[in-house]
Design an enzyme around this catalytic site. Structure first.
Site, PDB file in Angstrom:
ATOM      1  N   PHE A   4      -1.636   6.966  12.432  1.00  0.00           N
ATOM      2  CA  PHE A   4      -2.006   8.339  11.770  1.00  0.00           C
ATOM      3  C   PHE A   4      -3.240   9.027  12.506  1.00  0.00           C
ATOM      4  O   PHE A   4      -3.569  10.434  12.274  1.00  0.00           O
ATOM      5  CB  PHE A   4      -2.143   8.598  10.289  1.00  0.00           C
ATOM      6  CG  PHE A   4      -3.159   7.381   9.975  1.00  0.00           C
ATOM      7  CD1 PHE A   4      -4.364   7.348  10.103  1.00  0.00           C
ATOM      8  CD2 PHE A   4      -2.658   6.328   9.139  1.00  0.00           C
ATOM      9  CE1 PHE A   4      -5.418   6.629   9.952  1.00  0.00           C
ATOM     10  CE2 PHE A   4      -3.361   5.122   8.729  1.00  0.00           C
ATOM     11  CZ  PHE A   4      -4.841   5.189   9.176  1.00  0.00           C
ATOM     12  N   HIS A  11      -3.531  16.153  -2.813  1.00  0.00           N
ATOM     13  CA  HIS A  11      -3.832  16.500  -1.295  1.00  0.00           C
ATOM     14  C   HIS A  11      -3.727  17.936  -0.878  1.00  0.00           C
ATOM     15  O   HIS A  11      -3.901  18.069   0.292  1.00  0.00           O
ATOM     16  CB  HIS A  11      -3.186  15.381  -0.459  1.00  0.00           C
ATOM     17  CG  HIS A  11      -3.672  13.956  -0.753  1.00  0.00           C
ATOM     18  ND1 HIS A  11      -3.863  13.395  -1.808  1.00  0.00           N
ATOM     19  CD2 HIS A  11      -4.027  13.190   0.264  1.00  0.00           C
ATOM     20  CE1 HIS A  11      -4.581  12.308  -1.648  1.00  0.00           C
ATOM     21  NE2 HIS A  11      -4.475  12.014  -0.344  1.00  0.00           N
ATOM     22  N   GLU A  48     -11.718   6.011   5.258  1.00  0.00           N
ATOM     23  CA  GLU A  48     -11.611   6.687   6.466  1.00  0.00           C
ATOM     24  C   GLU A  48     -12.853   6.996   7.102  1.00  0.00           C
ATOM     25  O   GLU A  48     -13.159   8.214   7.098  1.00  0.00           O
ATOM     26  CB  GLU A  48     -10.647   7.986   6.215  1.00  0.00           C
ATOM     27  CG  GLU A  48      -9.174   7.426   5.413  1.00  0.00           C
ATOM     28  CD  GLU A  48      -8.561   8.733   4.560  1.00  0.00           C
ATOM     29  OE1 GLU A  48      -9.274   9.810   4.796  1.00  0.00           O
ATOM     30  OE2 GLU A  48      -7.705   8.463   4.048  1.00  0.00           O
ATOM     31  N   TYR A  55     -15.657  33.103  46.443  1.00  0.00           N
ATOM     32  CA  TYR A  55     -14.964  31.973  46.007  1.00  0.00           C
ATOM     33  C   TYR A  55     -13.847  32.278  45.205  1.00  0.00           C
ATOM     34  O   TYR A  55     -12.733  31.644  44.862  1.00  0.00           O
ATOM     35  CB  TYR A  55     -16.014  31.125  45.461  1.00  0.00           C
ATOM     36  CG  TYR A  55     -16.955  30.449  46.312  1.00  0.00           C
ATOM     37  CD1 TYR A  55     -17.113  30.435  47.586  1.00  0.00           C
ATOM     38  CD2 TYR A  55     -18.253  29.460  45.353  1.00  0.00           C
ATOM     39  CE1 TYR A  55     -17.821  29.760  48.491  1.00  0.00           C
ATOM     40  CE2 TYR A  55     -19.035  28.771  46.669  1.00  0.00           C
ATOM     41  CZ  TYR A  55     -19.020  28.861  47.636  1.00  0.00           C
ATOM     42  OH  TYR A  55     -19.731  28.054  48.446  1.00  0.00           O
ATOM     43  N   TYR A  90       0.762  -1.162   0.137  1.00  0.00           N
ATOM     44  CA  TYR A  90      -0.033  -0.029  -0.038  1.00  0.00           C
ATOM     45  C   TYR A  90       0.777   1.338   0.099  1.00  0.00           C
ATOM     46  O   TYR A  90       1.739   1.390   0.863  1.00  0.00           O
ATOM     47  CB  TYR A  90      -0.978   0.129   1.096  1.00  0.00           C
ATOM     48  CG  TYR A  90      -1.596   1.287   1.243  1.00  0.00           C
ATOM     49  CD1 TYR A  90      -2.819   1.720   0.535  1.00  0.00           C
ATOM     50  CD2 TYR A  90      -1.288   2.545   2.416  1.00  0.00           C
ATOM     51  CE1 TYR A  90      -3.540   2.865   0.602  1.00  0.00           C
ATOM     52  CE2 TYR A  90      -1.829   3.470   2.370  1.00  0.00           C
ATOM     53  CZ  TYR A  90      -2.968   3.662   1.539  1.00  0.00           C
ATOM     54  OH  TYR A  90      -3.703   4.988   1.562  1.00  0.00           O
ATOM     55  N   ASN A 128       1.987  11.870   6.004  1.00  0.00           N
ATOM     56  CA  ASN A 128       0.919  11.082   6.663  1.00  0.00           C
ATOM     57  C   ASN A 128       1.382  11.365   8.073  1.00  0.00           C
ATOM     58  O   ASN A 128       2.407  10.783   8.488  1.00  0.00           O
ATOM     59  CB  ASN A 128       1.221   9.599   6.089  1.00  0.00           C
ATOM     60  CG  ASN A 128      -0.069   9.081   6.191  1.00  0.00           C
ATOM     61  OD1 ASN A 128      -0.890   9.325   7.092  1.00  0.00           O
ATOM     62  ND2 ASN A 128      -0.322   7.827   5.728  1.00  0.00           N
ATOM     63  N   ARG A 162     -10.974  32.968  47.356  1.00  0.00           N
ATOM     64  CA  ARG A 162     -10.739  31.740  48.202  1.00  0.00           C
ATOM     65  C   ARG A 162     -10.246  30.618  47.458  1.00  0.00           C
ATOM     66  O   ARG A 162      -9.385  29.843  47.826  1.00  0.00           O
ATOM     67  CB  ARG A 162     -11.969  31.622  49.249  1.00  0.00           C
ATOM     68  CG  ARG A 162     -11.461  30.878  50.493  1.00  0.00           C
ATOM     69  CD  ARG A 162     -12.879  30.391  51.236  1.00  0.00           C
ATOM     70  NE  ARG A 162     -14.044  31.253  50.952  1.00  0.00           N
ATOM     71  CZ  ARG A 162     -15.258  31.038  51.477  1.00  0.00           C
ATOM     72  NH1 ARG A 162     -15.275  29.694  51.716  1.00  0.00           N
ATOM     73  NH2 ARG A 162     -16.227  31.519  51.149  1.00  0.00           N
TER      74      ARG A 162
END
Length: 677
Positions: free
Chosen positions: A444, A194, A546, A395, A164, A307, A398
């Site tokens: 990834f 990409h 994905e 508060y 791959y 990647n 404190r």
């Protein structure tokens, strides 16, 4: 022969010059002539002579005199901008201009190096690399691992094994086998396709961090990149040649593919690139100007570059470091507010916090004790109300150790995850040289840093939430016993009225932007919307290959925005507390807090009447971002720590270890002789 790279109407032109005695006017005309020659319609001009223009340097944006000679004005390979008069854009427009470019025009090239091995990078290191304080070298061990990893890839290619991303397509095309003759083209196509991000480009510091972090991951030797290519990436980093990387586009699974692809695109000489020398220009020109060649991708190398989770993690490093800085300083600002509001130190007693032994809570209480009234640092303000009849504080005063404490512990937790992530191999497939094989997995996926950064946003936001309430107490005369909104002649002057509104709102949340009739103080703050976790969302991408993603890119970007808002709110509180001191004079607070007051007054004068307040808020914000407040107070905090003998008696032997007790619990700080307020 000197050569200049000239930008004309969106195009970059290389203009050689026969002699340095040519003028800036000649360079502008020659660039316009070449521009006209390349246009079918001559760019709309009848001749070069009719074009009026001005010429600016890209570095520093300085306007050049047309009569100056090039040898006296420009360096060889310098980048300049020709702006044509009469264009739609203003003559002041610089196409290569980067937001905040003036900060980088005098970038000093670093002389020191950091050695990367993929295993020992810290968040501090990465932020310093982003600031341009260091260049990069690989350790010999890292170089050896990279070579061994590459040998596995070369054997796969030689034997034409189906693997791959090396001999197949990507994602849904994982079953498509690619001919050996097209394996290099496969990698280039991957990077180009990409590179689909949008939005503003990352600022140079963040681009530099992203590039440095990818180098660190590749140095681990599990990605199969060649040492030759990795050295070219390092050379680009060391020259501060930074590709155009849009901030939006990653879903944080299968890596930060879009931003890392833009990173790789510039390295192969395509797209845009920025350097202090050039400004924005075509990548091939920027690389050439620095004596570098574009990378020629070999099998697997495009995938190796894109990647991983480095976008999420590099921004996460900045977020963690800025969060740590503002959390420390929040204690100092809150202590100053408590002093102005005449609060008690009783709530910070050692034994109170020892019986609820959270590390962050104990440390925050210690810092309060080290800054407030004590035998070490007496306070005239504290002495003035020693015998008043109030029993305890609100508060927001404190409970600072409890609220600030968990923010500190949250930061420590997130930092641990980010530190692991920036030294982890996040490629796919992974190359295991010792086994001589590649294995596909899911390293990834960005879920770890995404979830951690969402948690960071939630934890750090609370520093702003409690700070805003303290600002309210400072501004409200019924709570502070100070003039309303901390200004004299109230009514004529509004003082901190709207500064508090700014702290309360910091922008209207997206869901409420149309509800303009609702008072600002009733509108949900932007931070509360930003603190909604992005990592609880997921969308299926890549044709359901994905099918679960982390949304970590947005988690990282909004964490930085939340932290910036926290810094701004605390800047307003710092100003308000210092203004409150003015109404308690001539009484003085403790020495460390007086030093903080003096620091603020070195950049912001007191408010005697209303004036333009935004620059003062920005000046105080800058003090916090640059950690000046911490630098002033830290020596006193650490001196106090050194001078107190650690107690050895744990209140509960199961509550915490003796080591943590010794670190956090001190004797001699129980000021029981002080009356409560």
């Amino acid at each position: 022969m000197p050569k200049y790279t000239v930008h004309v109407r969106g195009e970059w032109l290389a203009v050689p010059c026969q002699t340095g005695t040519n003028t800036v006017r000649w360079l502008g005309k020659e660039a316009v002539r070449r521009y006209i020659k390349n246009k079918p319609d001559n760019g709309g001009f009848a001749s070069v002579e009719e074009v009026k223009f001005c010429v600016r340097r890209c570095k520093g944006l300085g306007l050049l005199d047309h009569d100056d000679t090039l040898e006296d004005t420009l360096e060889d390979n310098e980048f300049v901008e020709v702006v044509i008069e009469g264009d739609v854009t203003s003559p002041d427009f610089i196409a290569s201009k980067l937001e905040g470019v003036y900060l980088y025009s005098k970038y000093p090239e670093p002389e020191k190096y950091i050695y990367l091995d993929g295993n020992s990078l810290t968040t501090e290191d990465l932020v310093n690399l982003g600031k341009g304080l260091y260049k990069i070298k690989l350790t010999p061990e890292a170089e050896a691992k990279v070579r061994q990893s590459r040998e596995v890839i070369e054997r796969i290619v030689k034997e034409q094994t189906v693997v791959y991303g090396i001999t197949t397509g990507f994602g849904k095309f994982a079953r498509t086998v690619i001919p050996t003759s097209k394996l290099k083209e496969l990698q280039v196509n991957l990077v180009r396709s990409h590179s689909a991000g949008i939005g503003k480009p990352l600022i140079p510091e963040r681009s530099r961090m992203l590039l440095a972090l990818r180098i660190n991951i590749l140095a681990k030797g599990y990605s199969g990149i060649s040492l030759e290519t990795l050295q070219q990436v390092i050379e680009a980093f060391n020259a501060s040649c930074l590709p155009y990387i849009p901030e939006k586009g990653t879903v944080g699974a299968s890596g930060d593919l879009a931003p890392l692809s833009h990173l790789a695109l510039g390295l192969i000489g395509e797209g845009k690139m920025w350097s202090p020398k050039s400004g924005w220009a075509d990548a091939k020109y920027v690389l050439q100007a620095h004596g570098l060649k574009p990378i020629t991708l070999k099998p697997k190398e495009g995938l190796a570059l894109i990647n991983g989770t480095q976008m999420i993690s590099s921004l996460g490093c900045e977020a963690v470091e800025r969060a740590s800085a503002i959390a420390r300083q929040a204690d100092i600002v809150a202590a100053l507010t408590l002093e102005v509001l005449k609060g008690t130190t009783k709530a910070f007693d050692t034994d109170i916090h020892a019986v609820r032994a959270h590390r962050g809570q104990i440390e925050v209480a210690f810092r309060f004790r080290s800054l407030l009234d004590s035998d070490h640092h007496p306070s005239e303000i504290a002495e003035s109300h020693r015998f008043c009849d109030r029993v305890q504080d609100a508060y927001t005063l404190r409970c600072c150790p409890q609220v600030h404490g968990v923010a500190n512990d949250t930061i420590a937790f997130v930092k641990n995850i980010i530190m692991t992530e920036i030294n982890s191999a996040t490629d796919n497939p992974m190359v295991f040289a010792e086994r001589g094989e590649t294995i596909s997995g899911g390293n990834f996926h960005g879920e770890y840093p995404a979830k951690a950064l969402d948690y960071l946003s939630i934890g750090v936001h609370e520093l702003a939430a409690i700070s805003e309430r303290r600002i309210e107490r400072l501004c409200n005369p019924s709570l502070s016993e100070l003039p309303a909104f901390l200004v004299t002649e109230g009514g004529l002057n509004s003082g901190f009225m709207i500064a508090h509104c700014t702290a309360a709102a910091l922008g209207i949340a997206e869901c409420c932007k149309k509800q303009q009739e609702i008072p600002l103080v009733n509108v949900i703050s932007e931070n509360k919307a930003l603190c909604h976790p992005s990592s609880v969302d997921s969308l299926s991408t890549s044709a359901a290959t994905e099918d679960h993603v982390s949304m970590g890119g947005w988690a990282a970007r909004k964490a930085l925005k939340v932290i910036e808002h926290v810094e701004q709110v605390l800047a307003i509180e710092l100003l308000a507390a210092c203004q409150g001191i003015e109404f308690l004079r001539p009484l003085r607070t403790t020495t460390p807090l007086e030093k903080v007051y003096d620091l603020v007054r070195s950049v912001v004068r007191p408010w005697l009447k209303d004036r333009f307040m935004a620059p003062d808020i920005e000046a105080a914000h800058r003090l916090l971002v640059e950690q000046k407040v911490w630098e002033v107070a830290e020596p006193y905090i650490e001196k106090y720590r050194r001078e107190h003998i650690p107690e050895s008696r744990p209140v509960s032997p199961t509550a915490f270890s003796l080591d943590s007790l010794r670190m956090n619990k001190c004797v001699g700080t129980d000021h029981s002789d002080q009356d409560e307020l």
